[in-house]
Design an enzyme around this catalytic site. Structure first.
Site, mmCIF file in Angstrom:
data_model
loop_
_atom_site.group_PDB
_atom_site.id
_atom_site.type_symbol
_atom_site.label_atom_id
_atom_site.label_comp_id
_atom_site.label_asym_id
_atom_site.label_seq_id
_atom_site.Cartn_x
_atom_site.Cartn_y
_atom_site.Cartn_z
ATOM 1 N N ARG A 1 0.822 -1.220 0.000
ATOM 2 C CA ARG A 1 0.000 0.000 0.000
ATOM 3 C C ARG A 1 0.848 1.259 0.000
ATOM 4 O O ARG A 1 0.493 2.275 -0.608
ATOM 5 C CB ARG A 1 -0.944 0.009 1.201
ATOM 6 C CG ARG A 1 -2.037 1.046 1.064
ATOM 7 C CD ARG A 1 -2.767 1.343 2.377
ATOM 8 N NE ARG A 1 -3.523 0.230 2.879
ATOM 9 C CZ ARG A 1 -3.292 -0.389 4.052
ATOM 10 N NH1 ARG A 1 -2.303 0.005 4.823
ATOM 11 N NH2 ARG A 1 -4.047 -1.390 4.439
ATOM 12 N N ASP B 1 0.037 25.814 -1.296
ATOM 13 C CA ASP B 1 -0.356 25.100 -2.513
ATOM 14 C C ASP B 1 0.522 25.651 -3.632
ATOM 15 O O ASP B 1 0.362 26.792 -4.064
ATOM 16 C CB ASP B 1 -1.849 25.333 -2.792
ATOM 17 C CG ASP B 1 -2.347 24.489 -3.965
ATOM 18 O OD1 ASP B 1 -1.564 24.235 -4.898
ATOM 19 O OD2 ASP B 1 -3.535 24.112 -3.952
ATOM 20 N N LYS C 1 -1.684 18.343 -12.527
ATOM 21 C CA LYS C 1 -1.582 19.466 -13.444
ATOM 22 C C LYS C 1 -0.307 19.333 -14.292
ATOM 23 O O LYS C 1 -0.261 18.536 -15.201
ATOM 24 C CB LYS C 1 -1.648 20.775 -12.657
ATOM 25 C CG LYS C 1 -2.910 20.873 -11.764
ATOM 26 C CD LYS C 1 -4.182 21.045 -12.556
ATOM 27 C CE LYS C 1 -5.461 20.809 -11.744
ATOM 28 N NZ LYS C 1 -5.625 21.608 -10.559
ATOM 29 N N TYR D 1 -7.821 27.585 -3.803
ATOM 30 C CA TYR D 1 -8.551 26.685 -4.712
ATOM 31 C C TYR D 1 -9.874 26.299 -4.041
ATOM 32 O O TYR D 1 -9.899 25.970 -2.858
ATOM 33 C CB TYR D 1 -7.652 25.467 -4.922
ATOM 34 C CG TYR D 1 -8.179 24.351 -5.759
ATOM 35 C CD1 TYR D 1 -8.524 24.542 -7.087
ATOM 36 C CD2 TYR D 1 -8.289 23.070 -5.229
ATOM 37 C CE1 TYR D 1 -8.969 23.487 -7.859
ATOM 38 C CE2 TYR D 1 -8.731 22.008 -5.994
ATOM 39 C CZ TYR D 1 -9.080 22.229 -7.314
ATOM 40 O OH TYR D 1 -9.511 21.185 -8.066
#
Ligand SMILES: *Cc1c(COP(=O)(O)O)cnc(C)c1O
Length: 387
Positions: free
Chosen positions: A50, A176, A201, A103
């Site tokens: 994981r 960010d 992005k 955002y």
């Protein structure tokens, strides 16, 4: 062995695997361990898939290098990275100072999920002087969240000064850093504790995969981020990690082209009669140009402009006339995109009136002449719509 056993355990390929220039996409939940002692020896062995396997390790090393970090966590999306980092460093009773130009899903996470766990968010206007923002810090304020340039309206923040402020008040600072793709600006170098980006992005760069990252240097901060990922059970697919490694190879080249193309279109827009303002930090006319010049090594392809006041139908006519430029959210891929921002601005606490519709553009890797021709067709429709 019996047929059913042979189906489960086919013969392994003989010899060593050919060496390719790219990492092997290693998939696996179970990791086979050499002996009984290794089963519980998490320090010496990867005991479960994981947390990532070989391809994830290659990506993590590359992302640490990109942002000059010592630790990185991977998340299944950019939103998960923002939420995961905030959950990892805050607790019930804390207050968070959040930029008002964050955002929009970041804001939703704060107002819905953080609020439910007793963490209060206080929004601040990112254009306020640092001393004024200092005045908003209360006894329970534990973290300062930045986004520079801000989403949709591209205000620049004095990140070094704000990171120093947070540190001097015993708070953590988070940013960010998606606009810079971790490449055009290095927040950890100016004192920010955690730099987050949506790899979806520019790092991915092809509009086909989701992932987020949070990088840090401080051991305690890194341990908290890691515990958050482990406890919430986040995992990213090996194929997606591979796609991000591939994106990193061309990141520098693509960012240069996005930046050049974006500025060329932005300058052209500045000369248009239909345009009231162009919001792009790399334009000398931008109020925050000096900060951008001081802190950033380039620009990406994302910026906005304000249409001169017109009936609401005129903005839709402009957007609907675009053919090369797609209408769609997200950005950072090879293609040009546009959205109108006004419906998203309504949630802001300190929303400026821009004096007309705000349109965001992502300028892709197409020839700028073709992008400009498309915008010209949009303006023709806008003039008809406005008439
Ligand atoms: C897109 C975006 C995100 C979220 O990324 P996803 O991978 O789409 O969840 C976070 N921050 C900013 C500034 C973004 O533009």
């Amino acid at each position: 062995m019996k047929p059913s056993t042979r189906l489960v355990h086919p013969p392994a390929p003989s010899g060593s695997a050919p060496q390719t220039v790219n990492p092997v996409i290693q998939k696996g939940s179970t990791v086979l361990l050499p002996d009984a002692a290794a089963l519980y020896d998490d320090d010496a062995y990867v005991t479960y898939g994981r947390g990532g396997l070989s391809v994830h390790e290659v990506l993590k090393a590359a992302l640490c290098d990109l942002e000059q970090a010592t630790a990185v966590e991977l998340y299944p999306s950019g939103v998960a990275a923002v939420g995961g980092a905030l959950l990892a460093v805050l607790q019930a009773g804390d207050e968070l100072l959040m930029t008002d130009t964050a955002y929009k899903p970041t804001r939703r996470f704060c107002d819905r999920t953080l609020a439910r766990f007793g963490i209060q968010t206080r929004y601040y206007d990112p254009t306020l002087p640092t001393e004024t923002i200092a005045g908003l810090i209360g006894p329970r304020t534990r973290a300062l969240f930045l986004e520079s340039p801000g989403s949709l309206s591209f205000e620049m923040q004095d990140v070094p000064a704000l990171a120093a402020l947070a540190r001097s008040r015993g708070m953590l600072s988070l940013i960010d850093n998606t606009w810079a793709a971790g490449h055009l600006f290095k927040p950890l170098n100016v004192g920010v504790d955690i730099s987050i980006q949506a790899l979806t992005k520019y790092v991915g760069g092809h509009s086909d995969a989701f992932m987020g990252s949070a990088v840090s240097r401080d051991r305690d901060v890194a341990a908290r981020l890691h515990a958050g990922v482990v406890d919430l059970g986040w995992s990213v697919a090996a194929e997606d990690a591979y796609v991000m490694i591939r994106g990193l190879r061309t990141l520098d080249l693509r960012m240069q082209r996005h930046g050049e193309n974006g500025l060329r279109v932005a300058r052209w827009l500045e000369g248009r009669a239909e345009v009231a303002a162009v919001l792009h930090p790399a334009l000398p006319t931008s109020p925050a140009h000096e900060i951008w010049r001081r802190d950033f090594t380039g620009a990406c392809g994302l910026f906005a402009f304000v249409l001169k006041p017109a009936p609401p139908d005129a903005t839709a006519a402009f957007l609907n006339a675009l053919e090369l430029i797609g209408l769609g959210f997200s950005w950072g891929g090879f293609e040009s995109l546009a959205i109108d921002c006004d419906p998203q601005l309504k949630v802001r606490s300190f929303c400026k009136h821009y004096g007309g519709a705000l349109v965001r553009l992502h300028i892709g890797l197409e020839d700028p002449a073709d992008i400009i021709a498309d915008l010209e067709a949009g303006f023709a429709a806008y003039r008809d719509g406005a008439a």
